[in-house]
Motif scaffolding. Structure first.
Motif, PDB file in Angstrom:
ATOM      1  N   ASP A 245     -43.367 -17.370  71.250  1.00  0.00           N
ATOM      2  CA  ASP A 245     -42.244 -16.979  70.450  1.00  0.00           C
ATOM      3  C   ASP A 245     -42.696 -16.585  69.155  1.00  0.00           C
ATOM      4  O   ASP A 245     -42.968 -17.674  68.176  1.00  0.00           O
ATOM      5  CB  ASP A 245     -41.324 -18.323  70.382  1.00  0.00           C
ATOM      6  CG  ASP A 245     -39.883 -17.720  69.851  1.00  0.00           C
ATOM      7  OD1 ASP A 245     -39.858 -16.489  69.275  1.00  0.00           O
ATOM      8  OD2 ASP A 245     -39.090 -18.528  69.803  1.00  0.00           O
TER       9      ASP A 245
ATOM     10  N   SER B 179     -41.299 -15.351  66.587  1.00  0.00           N
ATOM     11  CA  SER B 179     -40.274 -15.426  65.508  1.00  0.00           C
ATOM     12  C   SER B 179     -40.319 -16.694  64.954  1.00  0.00           C
ATOM     13  O   SER B 179     -39.680 -16.985  64.029  1.00  0.00           O
ATOM     14  CB  SER B 179     -38.809 -15.317  66.121  1.00  0.00           C
ATOM     15  OG  SER B 179     -38.513 -16.116  67.150  1.00  0.00           O
ATOM     16  N   THR B 180     -41.261 -17.657  65.323  1.00  0.00           N
ATOM     17  CA  THR B 180     -41.499 -19.174  64.681  1.00  0.00           C
ATOM     18  C   THR B 180     -42.675 -18.928  64.072  1.00  0.00           C
ATOM     19  O   THR B 180     -43.627 -18.138  64.595  1.00  0.00           O
ATOM     20  CB  THR B 180     -41.323 -20.273  66.014  1.00  0.00           C
ATOM     21  OG1 THR B 180     -42.448 -20.028  66.753  1.00  0.00           O
ATOM     22  CG2 THR B 180     -40.058 -19.811  66.595  1.00  0.00           C
TER      23      THR B 180
ATOM     24  N   ARG C 231     -46.813 -17.787  65.556  1.00  0.00           N
ATOM     25  CA  ARG C 231     -47.575 -16.947  65.082  1.00  0.00           C
ATOM     26  C   ARG C 231     -48.824 -17.672  64.512  1.00  0.00           C
ATOM     27  O   ARG C 231     -49.946 -17.219  64.351  1.00  0.00           O
ATOM     28  CB  ARG C 231     -46.687 -16.501  63.490  1.00  0.00           C
ATOM     29  CG  ARG C 231     -45.627 -15.531  63.683  1.00  0.00           C
ATOM     30  CD  ARG C 231     -45.037 -15.009  62.744  1.00  0.00           C
ATOM     31  NE  ARG C 231     -44.617 -16.119  61.514  1.00  0.00           N
ATOM     32  CZ  ARG C 231     -43.443 -16.271  61.810  1.00  0.00           C
ATOM     33  NH1 ARG C 231     -42.529 -15.878  62.456  1.00  0.00           N
ATOM     34  NH2 ARG C 231     -43.014 -17.311  60.821  1.00  0.00           N
TER      35      ARG C 231
ATOM     36  N   GLN D 147     -39.255 -10.011  66.484  1.00  0.00           N
ATOM     37  CA  GLN D 147     -38.361 -10.397  65.698  1.00  0.00           C
ATOM     38  C   GLN D 147     -37.195  -9.223  65.994  1.00  0.00           C
ATOM     39  O   GLN D 147     -36.057  -9.664  65.978  1.00  0.00           O
ATOM     40  CB  GLN D 147     -38.526 -10.665  64.225  1.00  0.00           C
ATOM     41  CG  GLN D 147     -39.574 -11.419  63.988  1.00  0.00           C
ATOM     42  CD  GLN D 147     -40.307 -11.383  62.499  1.00  0.00           C
ATOM     43  OE1 GLN D 147     -40.401 -10.414  61.877  1.00  0.00           O
ATOM     44  NE2 GLN D 147     -40.407 -12.528  62.190  1.00  0.00           N
TER      45      GLN D 147
ATOM     46  N   GLY E  45     -36.089 -12.981  68.664  1.00  0.00           N
ATOM     47  CA  GLY E  45     -36.915 -14.081  68.805  1.00  0.00           C
ATOM     48  C   GLY E  45     -37.434 -14.438  70.335  1.00  0.00           C
ATOM     49  O   GLY E  45     -37.871 -15.540  70.512  1.00  0.00           O
TER      50      GLY E  45
END
Length: 108
Positions: free
Chosen positions: A39, A41-42, A46, A98, A102
């Motif tokens: 994921d 978006s977290t 990343r 994004q 997410g």
């Protein structure tokens, strides 16, 4: 040693490909970095992606003895070049995640 990094969105992976120098006849080494299970978006997702990229670059560029200064410089140059080239691709993959709210980026 030069590197070429290609984004393979359909495979859900970043690929690290160090090209052989013109004066050598070594075949290129390809390392794929999977991200479809993350994921992005977290911060955790990343960070995991970044670590996978670091490992792929180190593996693809290889290593040199500390007793071989020219070899060590070539390895460092390969790693820096690979990191520079994958940076824009990494940002693109994160931006796509994004935009999808997410959700994980899945192979299509």
């Amino acid at each position: 040693m030069k590197t070429l990094l290609a984004l393979s969105a359909l495979a859900g992976a970043l690929c690290v490909v160090p090209a052989a120098a013109a004066e050598t006849r070594h075949p290129p080494v390809v390392r794929a970095v999977a991200h479809d299970d993350l994921d992005l978006s977290t911060a955790k997702g990343r960070k995991t992606l970044d670590r996978r990229i670091e490992i792929a670059i180190a593996t693809a560029c290889g290593d040199a003895s500390s007793a071989d200064p020219m070899g060590w410089k070539a390895i460092q140059r390969c790693r820096l070049d690979a990191a520079d080239r994958v940076s824009a691709q990494r940002e693109g993959v994160i931006a796509a995640a994004q935009r999808q709210g997410g959700t994980r980026i899945a192979a299509q």
